[in-house]
Write an enzyme that holds these catalytic residues in place. Structure first.
Site, mmCIF file in Angstrom:
data_model
loop_
_atom_site.group_PDB
_atom_site.id
_atom_site.type_symbol
_atom_site.label_atom_id
_atom_site.label_comp_id
_atom_site.label_asym_id
_atom_site.label_seq_id
_atom_site.Cartn_x
_atom_site.Cartn_y
_atom_site.Cartn_z
ATOM 1 N N ARG A 186 0.837 -1.201 0.000
ATOM 2 C CA ARG A 186 0.000 0.000 0.000
ATOM 3 C C ARG A 186 0.874 1.255 0.000
ATOM 4 O O ARG A 186 0.500 2.290 -0.550
ATOM 5 C CB ARG A 186 -0.941 0.018 1.213
ATOM 6 N N TYR A 235 -15.931 15.255 -17.751
ATOM 7 C CA TYR A 235 -16.400 13.882 -17.579
ATOM 8 C C TYR A 235 -17.429 13.835 -16.459
ATOM 9 O O TYR A 235 -17.236 14.416 -15.382
ATOM 10 C CB TYR A 235 -15.201 12.989 -17.284
ATOM 11 N N ASP A 284 -7.029 16.976 -16.772
ATOM 12 C CA ASP A 284 -7.281 15.574 -17.111
ATOM 13 C C ASP A 284 -6.835 15.395 -18.563
ATOM 14 O O ASP A 284 -7.484 15.872 -19.496
ATOM 15 C CB ASP A 284 -8.767 15.255 -16.946
ATOM 16 N N LYS A 299 -7.582 3.870 -20.008
ATOM 17 C CA LYS A 299 -7.857 4.231 -21.393
ATOM 18 C C LYS A 299 -6.609 4.042 -22.262
ATOM 19 O O LYS A 299 -6.147 2.927 -22.460
ATOM 20 C CB LYS A 299 -8.408 5.648 -21.454
#
Length: 373
Positions: A39, A92, A164, A189
């Site tokens: 983590r 988005y 973004d 993506k």
């Protein structure tokens, strides 16, 4: 026997061993010298973050469990309860949902800025405003933000600019070089590129911000798993080749559809008729990406018929895989906007978003021709 693999192995381990207390003290005294708990850091996720950081020209980056986690980390790097943020209206739907439904609960308020007013933020800035979030190429109408100009406007008001860059990728645009403070991606993506990974990455222009992002990722548990990281790094290695082919095919598709009687409009910055074509050409290194949207008749059955007949563009609400697909903004990414907001953004019943893959262009054109017939 020493082993020197050319490709980084998958470190599928949640924890790493120490020889003694000296090594434990080295871990805390020399950050980055070794690993303890995945983590906090893992060789695979660090490899992905470093690779995207190099492409973006950043001071440091963190890989996250999704693109939404990357957006959340960017907000947390600069904001706290009582702060105010600005967000481009063309954004988005997941980003606006995060702001409206969750960050508002943390005491962070938002004002949406129409695309035409991004270059003059004076009337939107409040004493507690901390940042502006924009997309390099907006989802779904492919509007092109002049990042250099918007960055200058943000810094004039002492705001941070968060970009973004998912649709453009660093192959087309490097926002940090144009003045942005953070550039982030849904790695799901184009960076991973094969529709088999869910991941994100957030890159900072400043080393102190990069360190804060690392802290946020660790505390909130946003870390990406080793296997997903390894797959994303593998996909990233062909990013330049894929983006060139995506762009080549998308321009061919957009040109064809712009002349088709059944298509009322085509939104693609590679077309000379696009209002920001020259900006897109300059800011995108002469390439325009693989995303475009088209406007069919505002009739759900017309859209349904198109979706059913197409064989090369399956209805799959994501984007950027090597295989083409289509999505429907009104029913997916922008579903939770009010009807008024949808209308203001031009998201109507007939709007369909196409993610153009790297298949032979002639096959894609033939499929679209029969689907629209």
């Amino acid at each position: 026997m020493e082993i020197h693999p050319k490709i980084t192995p998958i470190y599928q381990s949640s924890v790493f061993k120490f020889e003694d207390l000296n090594e434990l003290e080295q871990y805390f005294g020399e950050p980055g010298s070794r690993y303890m708990y995945s983590r906090n850091g893992n060789p695979n996720s660090d490899e992905l973050a470093a690779a995207v950081n190099r492409l973006e020209g950043g001071a440091g980056a963190v890989a996250t469990g999704s693109g939404m986690a990357a957006i959340f980390a960017a907000f947390m790097a600069f904001c706290q309860a009582g702060d105010h943020v600005l967000c481009a209206a063309d954004i988005y739907g997941g980003s606006s949902s995060l702001l409206n439904a969750e960050l508002s609960r943390l005491g962070i308020s938002v004002t949406y800025v129409p695309f035409e007013q991004l270059n003059d933020l004076t009337s939107f800035v409040q004493p507690t405003t901390r940042l502006l979030l924009v997309e390099t190429l907006s989802n779904p109408l492919l509007r092109v933000v002049d990042l250099r100009q918007v960055a200058a406007e943000c810094h004039r008001h002492e705001l941070k600019l968060v970009v973004d860059n998912t649709f453009a990728t660093p192959v087309l645009t490097r926002p940090l070089e144009l003045g942005a403070d953070i550039s982030l991606h849904s790695v799901t993506k184009y960076i991973a590129g094969h529709s088999d990974v869910t991941a994100g990455v957030v890159v900072a222009a400043d080393a102190d911000v990069a360190a804060r992002l690392k802290q946020i990722s660790t505390f909130y548990g946003l870390t990406l798993s080793p296997m997903e990281s390894w797959l994303a790094v593998r996909g990233l290695k062909t990013l330049r080749l894929r983006v060139r082919e995506h762009s080549h095919n998308a321009l061919a598709v957009a040109t064809f559809l712009a002349q088709h009687a059944a298509v009322r409009a085509v939104y693609y910055p590679g077309l000379t008729t696009h209002s920001q074509h020259e900006l897109a050409e300059a800011q995108g290194a002469g390439l325009f990406g693989g995303m475009l949207s088209i406007l069919l008749a505002d009739d759900a059955e017309v859209v349904n018929g198109f979706m059913r007949r197409s064989q090369r563009f399956p209805f799959a609400p994501s984007l950027a895989g090597v295989d083409s697909s289509m999505s429907y903004p009104l029913g997916t990414s922008h579903r939770y906007l009010t009807p008024e907001q949808q209308a203001d953004l031009g998201i109507s019943t007939g709007l369909v978003r196409l993610s153009v893959g790297i298949e032979p262009a002639e096959e894609l054109l033939a499929d679209l021709a029969q689907a629209l017939a």
